[in-house]
Design a protein around this motif. Structure first.
Motif, mmCIF file in Angstrom:
data_model
loop_
_atom_site.group_PDB
_atom_site.id
_atom_site.type_symbol
_atom_site.label_atom_id
_atom_site.label_comp_id
_atom_site.label_asym_id
_atom_site.label_seq_id
_atom_site.Cartn_x
_atom_site.Cartn_y
_atom_site.Cartn_z
ATOM 1 N N MET A 1 0.722 -1.213 0.014
ATOM 2 C CA MET A 1 0.063 -0.021 -0.146
ATOM 3 C C MET A 1 0.895 1.377 -0.064
ATOM 4 O O MET A 1 0.439 2.177 0.493
ATOM 5 C CB MET A 1 -1.084 -0.149 1.239
ATOM 6 C CG MET A 1 -2.013 -1.083 1.111
ATOM 7 S SD MET A 1 -3.007 -0.811 2.392
ATOM 8 C CE MET A 1 -2.641 -1.714 3.841
ATOM 9 N N SER A 2 2.006 1.125 -0.532
ATOM 10 C CA SER A 2 3.087 2.374 -0.603
ATOM 11 C C SER A 2 2.511 3.322 -1.081
ATOM 12 O O SER A 2 2.732 4.480 -0.645
ATOM 13 C CB SER A 2 4.400 1.922 -1.121
ATOM 14 O OG SER A 2 4.029 1.368 -2.405
ATOM 15 N N ASP A 3 1.916 3.341 -2.327
ATOM 16 C CA ASP A 3 1.412 4.522 -2.830
ATOM 17 C C ASP A 3 0.042 4.874 -2.779
ATOM 18 O O ASP A 3 -0.329 6.040 -3.111
ATOM 19 C CB ASP A 3 1.632 4.304 -4.598
ATOM 20 C CG ASP A 3 3.016 3.985 -4.965
ATOM 21 O OD1 ASP A 3 3.204 3.193 -6.062
ATOM 22 O OD2 ASP A 3 3.825 4.453 -4.686
ATOM 23 N N ASN A 4 -0.577 4.096 -2.002
ATOM 24 C CA ASN A 4 -1.843 4.360 -1.649
ATOM 25 C C ASN A 4 -2.063 5.139 -0.352
ATOM 26 O O ASN A 4 -1.405 5.085 0.712
ATOM 27 C CB ASN A 4 -2.792 3.196 -1.705
ATOM 28 C CG ASN A 4 -2.551 2.691 -3.058
ATOM 29 O OD1 ASN A 4 -3.370 3.264 -3.954
ATOM 30 N ND2 ASN A 4 -2.231 1.312 -3.193
ATOM 31 N N VAL A 5 -3.004 5.951 -0.575
ATOM 32 C CA VAL A 5 -3.436 6.871 0.889
ATOM 33 C C VAL A 5 -4.770 6.211 1.408
ATOM 34 O O VAL A 5 -5.637 6.148 0.536
ATOM 35 C CB VAL A 5 -3.479 8.341 0.767
ATOM 36 C CG1 VAL A 5 -3.872 9.135 1.710
ATOM 37 C CG2 VAL A 5 -2.117 8.919 -0.004
ATOM 38 N N LEU A 6 -4.894 6.142 2.783
ATOM 39 C CA LEU A 6 -5.863 5.819 3.398
ATOM 40 C C LEU A 6 -6.760 6.949 3.469
ATOM 41 O O LEU A 6 -6.540 7.948 3.963
ATOM 42 C CB LEU A 6 -5.724 5.333 4.926
ATOM 43 C CG LEU A 6 -6.734 4.567 5.471
ATOM 44 C CD1 LEU A 6 -7.370 3.348 4.723
ATOM 45 C CD2 LEU A 6 -6.493 4.140 7.088
ATOM 46 N N ALA B 1 -19.029 1.368 -4.003
ATOM 47 C CA ALA B 1 -18.416 0.627 -2.817
ATOM 48 C C ALA B 1 -17.626 1.545 -1.890
ATOM 49 O O ALA B 1 -17.714 1.394 -0.639
ATOM 50 C CB ALA B 1 -17.642 -0.321 -3.333
ATOM 51 N N ALA B 2 -17.009 2.527 -2.677
ATOM 52 C CA ALA B 2 -16.231 3.432 -1.693
ATOM 53 C C ALA B 2 -17.269 4.711 -0.905
ATOM 54 O O ALA B 2 -17.236 4.648 0.084
ATOM 55 C CB ALA B 2 -15.092 4.360 -2.560
ATOM 56 N N ILE B 3 -18.271 4.988 -1.499
ATOM 57 C CA ILE B 3 -19.351 5.719 -1.052
ATOM 58 C C ILE B 3 -20.040 5.379 0.302
ATOM 59 O O ILE B 3 -20.312 5.871 1.279
ATOM 60 C CB ILE B 3 -20.178 6.439 -1.949
ATOM 61 C CG1 ILE B 3 -19.603 7.421 -3.043
ATOM 62 C CG2 ILE B 3 -21.442 7.002 -1.357
ATOM 63 C CD1 ILE B 3 -20.222 7.671 -4.490
ATOM 64 N N ALA C 1 -19.850 6.765 3.770
ATOM 65 C CA ALA C 1 -20.947 7.242 4.507
ATOM 66 C C ALA C 1 -21.150 6.536 5.624
ATOM 67 O O ALA C 1 -22.043 7.262 6.580
ATOM 68 C CB ALA C 1 -22.267 6.751 3.404
ATOM 69 N N GLN C 2 -20.409 5.472 5.965
ATOM 70 C CA GLN C 2 -20.495 4.651 7.288
ATOM 71 C C GLN C 2 -19.584 4.974 8.085
ATOM 72 O O GLN C 2 -19.443 4.941 9.542
ATOM 73 C CB GLN C 2 -20.713 3.353 7.283
ATOM 74 C CG GLN C 2 -21.792 2.689 6.455
ATOM 75 C CD GLN C 2 -21.717 1.180 6.357
ATOM 76 O OE1 GLN C 2 -21.170 0.465 7.167
ATOM 77 N NE2 GLN C 2 -22.176 0.686 5.338
ATOM 78 N N GLY C 3 -18.505 6.156 7.661
ATOM 79 C CA GLY C 3 -17.718 6.656 8.413
ATOM 80 C C GLY C 3 -16.292 5.781 8.395
ATOM 81 O O GLY C 3 -15.311 6.060 9.417
ATOM 82 N N HIS C 4 -16.393 4.917 7.579
ATOM 83 C CA HIS C 4 -15.109 4.046 7.667
ATOM 84 C C HIS C 4 -14.100 4.506 6.591
ATOM 85 O O HIS C 4 -14.345 5.261 5.658
ATOM 86 C CB HIS C 4 -15.644 2.760 6.973
ATOM 87 C CG HIS C 4 -16.609 1.933 7.720
ATOM 88 N ND1 HIS C 4 -17.373 0.861 7.311
ATOM 89 C CD2 HIS C 4 -16.630 2.064 9.142
ATOM 90 C CE1 HIS C 4 -18.139 0.676 8.204
ATOM 91 N NE2 HIS C 4 -17.841 1.103 9.240
ATOM 92 N N LEU D 1 -6.811 -0.267 -3.758
ATOM 93 C CA LEU D 1 -5.300 -1.197 -3.940
ATOM 94 C C LEU D 1 -5.733 -1.799 -5.254
ATOM 95 O O LEU D 1 -6.498 -2.332 -5.507
ATOM 96 C CB LEU D 1 -5.351 -2.391 -2.990
ATOM 97 C CG LEU D 1 -5.222 -1.864 -1.390
ATOM 98 C CD1 LEU D 1 -5.326 -3.137 -0.633
ATOM 99 C CD2 LEU D 1 -3.942 -1.190 -1.182
ATOM 100 N N HIS D 2 -4.496 -1.895 -5.980
ATOM 101 C CA HIS D 2 -4.706 -2.800 -7.284
ATOM 102 C C HIS D 2 -4.404 -4.234 -6.716
ATOM 103 O O HIS D 2 -3.654 -4.560 -5.978
ATOM 104 C CB HIS D 2 -3.817 -2.168 -8.468
ATOM 105 C CG HIS D 2 -2.218 -2.025 -8.035
ATOM 106 N ND1 HIS D 2 -1.562 -3.349 -8.290
ATOM 107 C CD2 HIS D 2 -1.511 -1.243 -7.524
ATOM 108 C CE1 HIS D 2 -0.385 -3.157 -7.794
ATOM 109 N NE2 HIS D 2 -0.267 -1.773 -7.480
ATOM 110 N N TYR D 3 -4.662 -5.151 -7.607
ATOM 111 C CA TYR D 3 -4.813 -6.652 -7.314
ATOM 112 C C TYR D 3 -3.392 -7.111 -7.396
ATOM 113 O O TYR D 3 -3.102 -8.034 -6.825
ATOM 114 C CB TYR D 3 -5.416 -7.371 -8.866
ATOM 115 C CG TYR D 3 -6.112 -8.642 -8.108
ATOM 116 C CD1 TYR D 3 -7.174 -8.600 -7.078
ATOM 117 C CD2 TYR D 3 -6.061 -9.605 -8.798
ATOM 118 C CE1 TYR D 3 -7.633 -9.877 -6.513
ATOM 119 C CE2 TYR D 3 -6.570 -10.813 -8.520
ATOM 120 C CZ TYR D 3 -7.472 -11.086 -7.197
ATOM 121 O OH TYR D 3 -8.081 -12.103 -6.922
#
Length: 155
Positions: A1-6, A56-58, A62-65, A70-72
């Motif tokens: 997850m190096s390039d990805n931001v939470l 899926a992201a929304i 929306a639940q505060g998560h 991530l790519h496969y």
């Protein structure tokens, strides 16, 4: 997850995100995005895979998560993999060393491909479900458990 931001929603963002989620749910077949700038408005048709990712992201936001994309073929550290499986890092190391999950090393560090981790997780979930069904079948056969909800009955 190096390039990805939470991505974590702020409290003030949750209500607007919920409105977008409700709007998408109300019009599931309408996948157009209107792009606006000072001079013009352009409508763009969104491809189905993009719509699925957005929904899926929304839903999670929306639940505060928090959400991460991530790519496969992403390479994960042992801690990241353990977090995704919701197990301890030492337990994950045992899974790697016993061959349950493929991995490779980068220097002295183990790396796990997301696709391999997800395959293990799917197999683990399928095995759990099968075992639960076996327990229900045995319990029903000896009269310890009765269920009208259990579909897969043995003759």
């Amino acid at each position: 997850m190096s390039d990805n931001v939470l991505i974590t929603p702020k409290k003030q963002d949750i209500e607007p995100i919920k409105r977008v989620a409700e709007d998408l749910a109300a019009r599931p077949n309408s996948h157009r995005l209107v792009l606006m700038d000072d001079a013009q408005h352009d409508a763009v048709d969104l491809p189905t895979p993009l719509v699925r990712v957005l929904i899926a992201a929304i839903q999670q936001l929306a639940q505060g998560h928090s959400v991460a994309i991530l790519h496969y073929e992403e390479e994960l550290t042992t801690q990241q993999a353990a977090d995704l499986l919701q197990v301890s890092r030492p337990f994950l190391i045992k899974l790697l060393e016993t061959g349950h999950i493929p991995y490779h090393t980068v220097g002295s560090h183990r790396r796990i491909l997301l696709r391999d981790l997800m395959e293990y997780k799917q197999n683990r979930n399928r095995l759990r479900k099968d075992r639960i069904h076996q327990i229900v079948r045995v319990s029903e056969s000896i009269g310890l458990y009765e269920s009208d909800d259990f579909v897969e009955r043995e003759p």
